[in-house]
Design an enzyme around this catalytic site. Structure first.
Site, mmCIF file in Angstrom:
data_model
loop_
_atom_site.group_PDB
_atom_site.id
_atom_site.type_symbol
_atom_site.label_atom_id
_atom_site.label_comp_id
_atom_site.label_asym_id
_atom_site.label_seq_id
_atom_site.Cartn_x
_atom_site.Cartn_y
_atom_site.Cartn_z
ATOM 1 N N TYR A 153 0.843 -1.207 0.000
ATOM 2 C CA TYR A 153 0.000 0.000 0.000
ATOM 3 C C TYR A 153 0.877 1.255 0.000
ATOM 4 O O TYR A 153 0.656 2.180 -0.787
ATOM 5 C CB TYR A 153 -0.907 -0.035 1.231
ATOM 6 C CG TYR A 153 -1.917 1.079 1.349
ATOM 7 C CD1 TYR A 153 -2.973 1.210 0.451
ATOM 8 C CD2 TYR A 153 -1.846 1.999 2.409
ATOM 9 C CE1 TYR A 153 -3.921 2.215 0.595
ATOM 10 C CE2 TYR A 153 -2.789 2.999 2.559
ATOM 11 C CZ TYR A 153 -3.827 3.108 1.647
ATOM 12 O OH TYR A 153 -4.766 4.103 1.796
ATOM 13 N N LYS A 157 0.793 3.778 -3.063
ATOM 14 C CA LYS A 157 0.302 5.149 -2.868
ATOM 15 C C LYS A 157 1.405 6.170 -3.150
ATOM 16 O O LYS A 157 1.127 7.279 -3.624
ATOM 17 C CB LYS A 157 -0.282 5.317 -1.461
ATOM 18 C CG LYS A 157 -1.607 4.580 -1.245
ATOM 19 C CD LYS A 157 -2.692 5.007 -2.227
ATOM 20 C CE LYS A 157 -4.086 4.621 -1.751
ATOM 21 N NZ LYS A 157 -5.118 4.900 -2.794
HETATM 22 N N1 LIG Z 1 -10.522 5.998 4.736
HETATM 23 C C1 LIG Z 1 -9.305 6.454 5.013
HETATM 24 O O1 LIG Z 1 -8.969 6.753 6.170
HETATM 25 C C2 LIG Z 1 -8.309 6.652 3.897
HETATM 26 C C3 LIG Z 1 -7.063 7.199 4.241
HETATM 27 C C4 LIG Z 1 -6.118 7.377 3.236
HETATM 28 C C5 LIG Z 1 -6.418 7.037 1.926
HETATM 29 N N2 LIG Z 1 -7.637 6.511 1.627
HETATM 30 C C6 LIG Z 1 -7.888 6.162 0.228
HETATM 31 O O2 LIG Z 1 -9.121 6.697 -0.189
HETATM 32 C C7 LIG Z 1 -9.691 5.865 -1.191
HETATM 33 C C8 LIG Z 1 -11.117 5.492 -0.833
HETATM 34 O O3 LIG Z 1 -11.094 4.869 0.433
HETATM 35 P P1 LIG Z 1 -12.410 4.556 1.266
HETATM 36 O O4 LIG Z 1 -11.982 4.636 2.686
HETATM 37 O O5 LIG Z 1 -13.556 5.361 0.789
HETATM 38 O O6 LIG Z 1 -12.618 3.008 0.856
HETATM 39 P P2 LIG Z 1 -13.881 2.039 1.053
HETATM 40 O O7 LIG Z 1 -13.300 0.657 1.118
HETATM 41 O O8 LIG Z 1 -14.696 2.505 2.204
HETATM 42 O O9 LIG Z 1 -14.702 2.204 -0.286
HETATM 43 C C9 LIG Z 1 -14.097 1.795 -1.475
HETATM 44 C C10 LIG Z 1 -15.121 1.571 -2.576
HETATM 45 O O10 LIG Z 1 -14.357 1.089 -3.686
HETATM 46 C C11 LIG Z 1 -15.048 0.009 -4.309
HETATM 47 N N3 LIG Z 1 -14.068 -0.806 -5.009
HETATM 48 C C12 LIG Z 1 -13.171 -1.660 -4.466
HETATM 49 N N4 LIG Z 1 -12.423 -2.226 -5.430
HETATM 50 C C13 LIG Z 1 -12.851 -1.696 -6.615
HETATM 51 C C14 LIG Z 1 -12.457 -1.876 -7.967
HETATM 52 N N5 LIG Z 1 -11.479 -2.723 -8.288
HETATM 53 N N6 LIG Z 1 -13.088 -1.161 -8.930
HETATM 54 C C15 LIG Z 1 -14.108 -0.317 -8.627
HETATM 55 N N7 LIG Z 1 -14.530 -0.113 -7.351
HETATM 56 C C16 LIG Z 1 -13.904 -0.792 -6.361
HETATM 57 C C17 LIG Z 1 -15.725 -0.686 -3.143
HETATM 58 O O11 LIG Z 1 -16.798 -1.487 -3.592
HETATM 59 C C18 LIG Z 1 -16.161 0.499 -2.270
HETATM 60 O O12 LIG Z 1 -17.443 0.972 -2.665
HETATM 61 C C19 LIG Z 1 -8.745 4.663 -1.331
HETATM 62 O O13 LIG Z 1 -7.870 4.890 -2.400
HETATM 63 C C20 LIG Z 1 -7.995 4.668 -0.020
HETATM 64 O O14 LIG Z 1 -6.733 4.051 -0.105
HETATM 65 C C21 LIG Z 1 -8.587 6.297 2.574
#
Ligand SMILES: NC(=O)c1ccc[n+]([C@@H]2O[C@H](COP(=O)([O-])OP(=O)(O)OC[C@H]3O[C@@H](n4cnc5c(N)ncnc54)[C@H](O)[C@@H]3O)[C@@H](O)[C@H]2O)c1
Length: 248
Positions: A153, A157
């Site tokens: 990851y 990233k």
């Molecule tokens: N939540 C956090 O604290 C956080 C922190 C840093 C970075 N991020 C980044 O933000 C982004 C979104 O994170 P989140 O927390 O909303 O995630 P989440 O897991 O809550 O939601 C992700 C969504 O992506 C969909 N998904 C998964 N694989 C997929 C694919 N191959 N194609 C299409 N859709 C797909 C899932 O069905 C889900 O609806 C990610 O890139 C994550 O790494 C999140």
């Protein structure tokens, strides 16, 4: 607010969490939105609660055919594409590279980095034909500072940040800007899967804001970067972490 009137946006991971909030906000601000996710139930919720023009499409951002189909849907339904929000990503912390199989490594790199490459590769020709636009890639604080026991990851990233700079340089002459957002701790299904409630409370206290981030915090940054107000910002990394520095 109609800050994005006339735009057509493609948002990945739009069936939940940050992607869903982004799809809703871009539509509310006047963009026509194609919302892509692998989760049809999540997409149905995105469509049901959207205030604006929004179409849903089941698609996997790690698959070239699906990336092309999503861009074709934008062209077919709304005639162009001017905003691409690459939100797909995620991780499951707990392994060093010594525990990690080559298959697991490839899975997390595909989900976080290759998906960004595929969506950009599919979208840029239509964005160029549409007169240009804005790409916003979602990285993570983990890609900036590192994070314990999450090497694929962290590497992926970090790669998203570097790829964003490359996109900005290569496609400026097509009037396409590319920026990157690095979220801090954001309360989404991903966080609820990876963290216990007491860990989430701790992460909230570690921010200068004194609260956990919400999906809207990231959506609002993506909307700003993609709007006219963001037109002089290109190739940048924006940390949206309540003042916290560190991987999540
Ligand atoms: N939540 C956090 O604290 C956080 C922190 C840093 C970075 N991020 C980044 O933000 C982004 C979104 O994170 P989140 O927390 O909303 O995630 P989440 O897991 O809550 O939601 C992700 C969504 O992506 C969909 N998904 C998964 N694989 C997929 C694919 N191959 N194609 C299409 N859709 C797909 C899932 O069905 C889900 O609806 C990610 O890139 C994550 O790494 C999140």
């Amino acid at each position: 607010m109609t800050q994005l009137e006339g735009h057509v946006a493609l948002v990945t991971a739009a069936g939940g969490g940050i992607g869903q909030a982004t799809a809703w906000l871009l539509a509310e601000r006047g963009a026509a939105v194609i919302a892509v996710d692998i989760d049809e139930t999540g997409l149905a919720e995105t469509a049901a609660k959207a205030a604006g023009r929004l179409s849903i499409l089941k698609g996997d951002a790690t698959k070239w055919d699906d990336a092309q189909a999503a861009v074709a849907a934008a062209k077919r339904e709304f005639g162009k594409l001017t905003i691409l929000a690459n939100v797909v990503g995620g991780s499951r912390p707990g392994q060093t590279i010594l525990d990690m199989s080559p298959e697991d490594w490839s899975h997390w790199v595909d989900l976080n980095l290759t998906s960004t490459f595929l969506m950009c590769k599919a979208a840029i020709p239509l964005m160029a034909e549409s007169g240009g636009g804005s790409i916003v890639n979602v990285s993570s604080g983990a890609g900036v500072t590192g994070m314990m026991r999450n090497p694929a990851y962290v590497a992926a990233k970090g790669g998203v940040i570097a790829l964003t700079r490359s996109l900005a340089i290569d496609h400026a002459d097509q009037h396409i800007r590319a920026n990157c957002v690095a979220p801090g701790p954001i309360l989404t299904p991903l966080m609820e899967r990876n963290r216990r409630p007491e860990e989430i409370d701790y992460l909230a206290k570690m921010t200068l804001a004194g609260r956990i981030g919400m999906p809207h915090d990231i959506a609002a940054t993506i909307a700003f970067l993609s709007s006219k107000d963001g037109e002089f910002i290109n190739g940048e990394l924006i940390n949206v972490a309540g003042g916290r520095r560190g991987g999540v």
